[in-house]
Design a protein around this motif. Structure first.
Motif, short mmCIF file in Angstrom:
data_model
loop_
_atom_site.label_atom_id
_atom_site.label_comp_id
_atom_site.label_asym_id
_atom_site.label_seq_id
_atom_site.Cartn_x
_atom_site.Cartn_y
_atom_site.Cartn_z
N TYR A 125 -8.08 -81.84 23.76
CA TYR A 125 -6.61 -81.47 23.79
C TYR A 125 -6.26 -81.04 22.24
N ILE A 126 -4.96 -80.41 22.43
CA ILE A 126 -4.34 -79.82 20.97
C ILE A 126 -3.10 -80.49 20.73
N ALA A 127 -2.61 -80.53 19.37
CA ALA A 127 -1.49 -81.14 19.11
C ALA A 127 -0.46 -80.04 18.39
N TRP A 128 0.58 -80.28 18.92
CA TRP A 128 1.79 -79.24 18.05
C TRP A 128 2.59 -80.17 17.61
N ARG A 129 2.88 -80.01 16.18
CA ARG A 129 3.86 -80.99 15.47
C ARG A 129 4.98 -80.18 14.85
N GLY A 130 6.17 -80.89 14.72
CA GLY A 130 7.20 -80.46 14.34
C GLY A 130 8.30 -81.35 13.97
N ARG A 131 9.12 -80.83 13.18
CA ARG A 131 10.48 -81.78 12.54
C ARG A 131 11.74 -81.32 12.83
N ALA A 132 12.45 -81.88 13.64
CA ALA A 132 13.77 -81.39 13.96
C ALA A 132 14.73 -82.25 13.04
N PRO A 133 15.63 -81.32 12.32
CA PRO A 133 16.70 -81.92 11.57
C PRO A 133 18.03 -82.07 12.47
N LEU A 134 17.95 -83.20 12.72
CA LEU A 134 19.02 -83.51 13.63
C LEU A 134 19.58 -84.99 13.86
N ASP A 135 20.68 -85.48 14.08
CA ASP A 135 21.04 -86.71 14.36
C ASP A 135 21.36 -86.84 15.77
N HIS A 136 20.79 -87.55 16.71
CA HIS A 136 20.62 -87.77 17.88
C HIS A 136 21.11 -89.21 18.46
N PRO A 137 21.93 -89.34 19.55
CA PRO A 137 22.72 -90.76 19.81
C PRO A 137 21.25 -91.48 20.53
N ASP A 138 20.43 -90.99 21.13
CA ASP A 138 19.22 -91.32 21.62
C ASP A 138 18.14 -91.81 20.80
N ILE A 139 18.12 -91.46 19.64
CA ILE A 139 17.31 -91.55 18.47
C ILE A 139 18.01 -92.62 17.29
N PRO A 140 17.93 -93.73 17.50
CA PRO A 140 18.57 -94.67 16.44
C PRO A 140 17.60 -94.79 15.04
N PRO A 141 17.97 -95.30 13.94
CA PRO A 141 17.16 -95.65 13.01
C PRO A 141 15.95 -96.33 13.38
N GLY A 142 14.89 -96.10 13.26
CA GLY A 142 13.73 -97.00 13.66
C GLY A 142 13.18 -96.77 14.79
N THR A 143 13.31 -95.49 15.63
CA THR A 143 12.75 -95.04 16.80
C THR A 143 11.44 -94.77 16.75
N PHE A 144 10.67 -95.36 17.75
CA PHE A 144 9.25 -94.57 18.09
C PHE A 144 9.13 -94.67 19.52
N ASN A 145 8.79 -93.59 20.10
CA ASN A 145 8.64 -93.39 21.44
C ASN A 145 7.56 -92.44 21.71
N ALA A 146 6.34 -93.07 22.75
CA ALA A 146 5.31 -92.23 23.19
C ALA A 146 5.55 -91.86 24.71
N VAL A 147 5.70 -90.65 25.00
CA VAL A 147 6.00 -90.42 26.19
C VAL A 147 4.85 -89.84 27.05
N PHE A 148 4.31 -90.11 28.20
CA PHE A 148 3.06 -89.82 28.58
C PHE A 148 3.32 -88.76 30.05
N GLY A 149 2.93 -87.98 30.30
CA GLY A 149 3.09 -86.95 31.27
C GLY A 149 1.82 -86.55 31.94
N PRO A 150 1.71 -85.62 32.79
CA PRO A 150 0.41 -85.49 33.50
C PRO A 150 -0.20 -84.24 32.82
N GLY A 151 -1.52 -84.88 32.02
CA GLY A 151 -2.20 -83.89 30.84
C GLY A 151 -1.48 -83.68 29.74
N THR A 152 -0.35 -84.35 29.49
CA THR A 152 0.24 -83.85 28.17
C THR A 152 1.34 -84.89 27.87
N ARG A 153 1.61 -85.07 26.52
CA ARG A 153 2.37 -86.36 25.99
C ARG A 153 3.25 -85.87 24.92
N PHE A 154 4.17 -86.53 24.50
CA PHE A 154 5.37 -86.13 23.57
C PHE A 154 5.65 -87.39 22.87
#
Length: 399
Positions: A183-212
């Motif tokens: 597998y391959i990893a694409w990494r990036g940084r998003a400069p934004l404030d988001h209501p679904d990403i409060p301080p201290g967030t960590f979320n690993a999302v599992f999909g079919p053959g891919t993750r985020f």
């Protein structure tokens, strides 16, 4: 101060592990010298997940408060499906009460900068950049390092901290290439404030053959990683952000917003490689540290943590047996191999679990995680990875 034994320690590689080793050794009275291949001493802008054991190691170096001033303390590690269903939630915010320090997220470049500045404040010998190590020779009582420009340097001990493809490792253990995980990893940084990403967030999302995976590394800055199965050696054409948006179309949560909010030039692609645990990584007056010794895939977030631990343990052993550095390096290796080899295996296994594509395999993965992730998996992660850091609370390095 070391007397009548190893004093000048040569370090190949100026990454986090190499700089941490230099700082730990310098504080114990050694004369470390760092040789970095790049022309400029810097590290990439990717994010790092630093578990509490790594923060306790930084505390032992006297740097935790400086890092915590800018790095968000994580509260809950969430694991979800791409449909938004919860697979597990680890209360990692509780580690602060149990161990005295939190688990954090930080930009790699920030942590690297803190280590650089700490060395400069202590008046250590400047890090030598543009110094491409190509080999070494062991001689009675010392090591001579050879550089690509034909020059050389002598010291009492050599530490190879130059990564999974490092020259010191190649000379020491042979030119066997690392393996591709599939597998391959694409990494990036998003400069934004988001209501679904409060301080201290960590979320690993599992999909079919891919993750985020995503987590905030500073106020208004979120690190993310998209992982997908594929062969090694590929390169991205312009439009990679649109490719990732198509891959994660209809995923729950802020995934699409993070991708859309990331400048395309901030997206980095990398093949994910690994090595099986080696039976040795020291010989005479030469040893390895960090990814050069035990590359741990990102799947358990312990790579940088283990490099920090390596640095401290190596300095301990060299000081304890300063008259016999070869024996000190062997004891360092034995202690660290016992700690890191299981992590290499667990990280590789989790990566394989995350890469499954068949609907039946995905269903089995989700059932397994719902049944075990909040109980056995969390307990094992705390016991086998985090709790080790308490050793740093029992001792203190010289100021």
């Amino acid at each position: 101060m070391p007397v009548g034994g190893a004093r000048r320690v040569l370090i190949a590689g100026g990454g986090i592990g190499g700089l941490a080793a230099a700082l730990a050794l310098q504080r114990r009275g050694f004369d470390p010298v760092v040789y970095e291949r790049a022309e400029e001493l810097r590290d990439g802008g990717a994010g790092l997940h630093i578990w509490t054991n790594g923060v306790l190691a930084l505390d032992h170096l006297g740097l935790a408060d400086q890092v915590l001033a800018v790095a968000p303390a994580q509260q809950t590690a969430r694991f979800t499906t791409w449909r938004g269903e919860t697979l597990g939630a680890w209360p990692i915010g509780d580690f602060t009460a149990r161990y005295g320090r939190p688990t954090i997220a930080v930009e790699r470049s920030v942590l690297h900068g803190v280590l650089r500045e700490a060395l400069a404040r202590r008046g250590a010998e400047p890090v030598h950049t543009g110094a491409h190590v190509v080999g070494f020779d062991q001689r009675p009582g010392g090591v001579v390092v050879r550089f690509a420009d034909g020059t050389s340097a002598s010291g009492d001990v050599l530490i190879g901290s130059d990564g999974i493809h490092g020259a010191v490792r190649r000379v020491l253990l042979g030119d066997t290439p690392p393996r591709h995980t599939g597998y391959i990893a694409w990494r990036g940084r998003a400069p934004l404030d988001h209501p679904d990403i409060p301080p201290g967030t960590f979320n690993a999302v599992f999909g079919p053959g891919t993750r985020f995976t995503y987590y905030d590394v500073a106020p208004g800055l979120v690190h993310w990683m998209s992982v997908a199965n594929g062969p090694a050696g590929g390169r991205d054409e312009p439009g990679v952000r649109d490719l990732l948006l198509r891959r994660h179309r209809d995923w729950a949560g802020p995934v699409a917003d993070l991708l859309a909010g990331t400048p395309e030039e901030w997206i980095i692609r990398g093949d994910v490689q690994y090595r099986r645990p080696d039976r040795r990584w020291s010989e005479g007056l030469v040893t390895l540290l960090g990814d050069a010794a035990h590359p741990i895939t990102f799947n358990i977030g312990q790579g940088a943590c283990q490099a920090l631990e390596d640095a401290l343990i190596l300095a301990e052993h060299l000081e304890r047996d300063r008259g016999d550095p070869a024996s000190a390096l062997l004891r360092y290796e034995r202690e660290r191999r016992a700690r890191t080899a299981p992590m290499q295996r667990v990280a590789h296994w989790i990566g394989r679990m995350g890469a499954v594509e068949h609907p039946l395999a995905i269903r089995a993965r989700e059932a397994f995680m719902r049944r075990n992730w909040d109980t056995r998996a969390f307990a094992a992660a705390e016991k086998e990875q985090v709790a080790y850091g308490t050793r740093w609370t029992r001792t203190a390095l010289p100021a």
